[in-house]
Motif scaffolding. Structure first.
Motif, short mmCIF file in Angstrom:
data_model
loop_
_atom_site.label_atom_id
_atom_site.label_comp_id
_atom_site.label_asym_id
_atom_site.label_seq_id
_atom_site.Cartn_x
_atom_site.Cartn_y
_atom_site.Cartn_z
N GLY A 98 -13.59 27.32 -25.93
CA GLY A 98 -12.43 26.53 -25.49
C GLY A 98 -12.59 25.92 -24.12
O GLY A 98 -11.61 25.67 -23.43
N HIS A 99 -13.82 25.62 -23.71
CA HIS A 99 -14.08 25.15 -22.35
C HIS A 99 -13.79 23.67 -22.15
O HIS A 99 -13.88 23.18 -21.01
N GLY A 100 -13.46 22.95 -23.21
CA GLY A 100 -13.10 21.54 -23.05
C GLY A 100 -14.19 20.72 -22.39
O GLY A 100 -15.33 20.70 -22.84
N HIS A 101 -13.85 20.07 -21.28
CA HIS A 101 -14.80 19.22 -20.56
C HIS A 101 -15.75 20.02 -19.66
O HIS A 101 -16.64 19.43 -19.04
N LEU A 102 -15.59 21.32 -19.58
CA LEU A 102 -16.29 22.11 -18.57
C LEU A 102 -17.29 23.10 -19.17
O LEU A 102 -17.69 24.04 -18.49
N GLY A 103 -17.71 22.88 -20.41
CA GLY A 103 -18.62 23.83 -21.04
C GLY A 103 -19.94 23.97 -20.31
O GLY A 103 -20.41 25.09 -20.07
N VAL A 104 -20.57 22.85 -19.98
CA VAL A 104 -21.84 22.92 -19.25
C VAL A 104 -21.62 23.57 -17.89
O VAL A 104 -22.35 24.49 -17.49
N SER A 105 -20.60 23.13 -17.17
CA SER A 105 -20.33 23.68 -15.83
C SER A 105 -20.15 25.19 -15.86
O SER A 105 -20.65 25.92 -15.00
N LEU A 106 -19.41 25.67 -16.85
CA LEU A 106 -18.99 27.08 -16.86
C LEU A 106 -19.87 27.98 -17.70
O LEU A 106 -19.57 29.17 -17.83
N ALA A 107 -20.97 27.48 -18.22
CA ALA A 107 -21.82 28.31 -19.07
C ALA A 107 -22.31 29.58 -18.36
O ALA A 107 -22.11 30.69 -18.87
N PRO A 108 -22.95 29.50 -17.19
CA PRO A 108 -23.41 30.74 -16.56
C PRO A 108 -22.28 31.60 -16.01
O PRO A 108 -22.42 32.82 -15.92
N VAL A 109 -21.15 30.98 -15.66
CA VAL A 109 -19.99 31.76 -15.21
C VAL A 109 -19.47 32.60 -16.37
O VAL A 109 -19.21 33.80 -16.24
N THR A 110 -19.33 31.96 -17.53
CA THR A 110 -18.88 32.67 -18.73
C THR A 110 -19.85 33.78 -19.09
O THR A 110 -19.43 34.89 -19.47
N ALA A 111 -21.13 33.49 -19.00
CA ALA A 111 -22.15 34.49 -19.33
C ALA A 111 -22.02 35.71 -18.43
O ALA A 111 -22.16 36.86 -18.88
N ARG A 112 -21.73 35.49 -17.16
CA ARG A 112 -21.60 36.61 -16.22
C ARG A 112 -20.38 37.46 -16.57
O ARG A 112 -20.43 38.70 -16.53
N ILE A 113 -19.27 36.80 -16.93
CA ILE A 113 -18.07 37.55 -17.31
C ILE A 113 -18.32 38.38 -18.56
O ILE A 113 -17.96 39.56 -18.63
N VAL A 114 -18.93 37.77 -19.58
CA VAL A 114 -19.19 38.49 -20.83
C VAL A 114 -20.13 39.66 -20.57
O VAL A 114 -19.92 40.77 -21.09
N ALA A 115 -21.17 39.45 -19.79
CA ALA A 115 -22.11 40.54 -19.48
C ALA A 115 -21.41 41.68 -18.76
O ALA A 115 -21.67 42.86 -19.03
N ASP A 116 -20.50 41.34 -17.84
CA ASP A 116 -19.73 42.39 -17.15
C ASP A 116 -18.88 43.18 -18.13
O ASP A 116 -18.81 44.42 -18.05
N LEU A 117 -18.21 42.50 -19.04
CA LEU A 117 -17.36 43.19 -20.01
C LEU A 117 -18.18 44.13 -20.89
O LEU A 117 -17.78 45.27 -21.15
#
Length: 418
Positions: free
Chosen positions: A381-400
């Motif tokens: 659901g990242h809309g226009h920001l999928g590329v920008s937020l890819a490593p940020v999302t990865a860090r959150i998922v890895a933390d969880l």
């Protein structure tokens, strides 16, 4: 019948979000299986959001699509076929619930709250991408030249002051520059009466496809990859059963990162979410030296001029219309027309395509555990920001998955917010 296999972590989706998550988990020593219809190493389908984008690590793009100004002009925007935000009329009945939520999220209070959430997510995007690029050996793809919003009239330039003051209050670095300074920075652009907003810290990928290819190669080397479509996700006592043609896997943990195709999987996991699809259009001209040296957005036109390696990409506009309708030739023609109004000597474009963006009514992605149990983690659901937020999302998922506290609260990203 396909034999059943037990695995540890399944990631559904091989776009930039799923790949970044797989890379991060594999780097932490996790046993990862990435599932995607496209084989690793194959050119990403042109209808995938990771294939076509503006390439910007847009730390400045903290405003949601829905704002009070957009709400005020929503009827004219949606039903003007030349608008940068439009709707396929045949899709209106199916989109009506999403549009109602979008309108509510465009009110002043929700819009400001959504901007603050996006800003918190974007605050580490550039640093996370620089670190990821270094791990992949793709430092040369990341260009530190900033980004421009161009205002063609003096009135538009004056009106931008309030917008930029709000962005500054949320940590964005931006300079308002006059027309003469803009001319010095990008001499090929036509002269304007207004000026520009320059975001000096913005970084961009001058070859997003190549960077995603490096990610795919890294994941293929360090994780299992399965070429398949997940048709069914079922919670069972001893894991999550994933099935599809030639696929029967039982995973201890599942990450749903299937972009615009995530809604049905999330519903199977117990989380109905109002995800719908924006259709983004792209045109490219091959040329050794693009006429701009950094991503440049003529704000009144709703697209980006993107200097890619060996080509100029024009990307943007928003069309709401679902996953099944064919591309609109009119939208492509308007991009070409708009680009030629800026650069009249452009020949016929070398290629064009349409891609799908997974869009939430509040422009905030869904990242975090399922309401029905943390065995399923959402990342879409990242809309226009999928590329920008890819490593940020990865860090959150890895933390969880590791049981660590993420760097920011996740309540605003949760599927429970709906």
């Amino acid at each position: 019948m396909t034999p059943l296999r037990h695995i540890d972590i399944a990631i559904i989706g091989g776009g930039v979000i799923g790949l970044a998550i797989a890379e991060r988990l594999a780097a932490e020593g996790r046993d990862v299986t990435l599932i995607d219809p496209n084989p690793p190493g194959e050119t990403i389908s042109p209808n995938a959001a990771s294939y076509g984008n503006a390439g910007t690590i847009a730390d400045y793009a903290i405003l949601p699509v829905g704002t009070p100004n957009v709400l005020k002009n929503l009827p004219s925007l949606l039903f003007d076929r030349n608008s940068p935000l439009a709707i396929r009329r045949a899709a209106l009945p199916a989109l009506l619930p999403w549009l109602i939520r979008f309108a509510l999220q465009s009110l002043p209070g929700p819009a400001e709250r959504n901007a603050r959430t996006i800003a918190a997510l974007m605050s580490t995007a550039t640093a996370d991408w620089l670190a990821l690029g270094a791990r992949l050996g793709g430092e040369d793809i990341l260009k530190k030249r900033g980004c421009l919003y161009v205002y063609e009239t003096a009135a538009a330039f004056r009106a931008a002051e309030r917008d930029m003051a709000f962005r500054r209050s949320l940590g964005v670095t931006v300079d308002l520059i006059d027309a003469a300074t803009l001319r010095q920075m990008e001499p090929a652009l036509p002269e304007v009466e207004g000026g520009a907003a320059f975001f000096p810290k913005a970084v961009f990928l001058n070859d997003p496809g190549r960077m995603v290819g490096l990610l795919r190669g890294e994941v293929a080397a360090r994780a299992e990859t399965v070429t398949a479509t997940v048709d069914r996700l079922e919670r069972q006592a001893d894991g999550i059963l994933l099935t599809g043609p030639g696929l029967r896997l039982k995973a201890a943990r599942v990450v749903i990162a299937a972009g615009a195709h995530s809604r049905r999987l999330a519903a199977m996991a117990g989380d109905p979410v109002p995800l719908d699809t924006e259709r983004g259009y792209h045109v490219e001209w091959d040329m050794p030296a693009p006429p701009v040296t950094r991503p440049t957005c003529p704000t009144s036109r709703g697209f980006y001029l993107c200097p890619m390696q060996g080509r100029l990409r024009v990307a943007g506009t928003v069309e709401l219309g679902g996953l099944t309708a064919p591309p609109s030739p009119h939208r492509i023609a308007k991009l070409v027309e708009g680009a030629r109004q800026i650069f009249p000597d452009l020949p016929a474009p070398n290629r064009d395509w349409m891609g799908f963006r997974p869009s939430m009514p509040d422009s905030v992605p869904v990242i975090g555990p399922s309401r029905a149990g943390a065995e399923v983690i959402h990342a879409f659901g990242h809309g226009h920001l999928g590329v920008s937020l890819a490593p940020v999302t990865a860090r959150i998922v890895a933390d969880l998955i590791a049981g660590r506290a993420p760097h920011m609260p996740l309540a605003a990203l949760s599927p429970a917010r709906f």
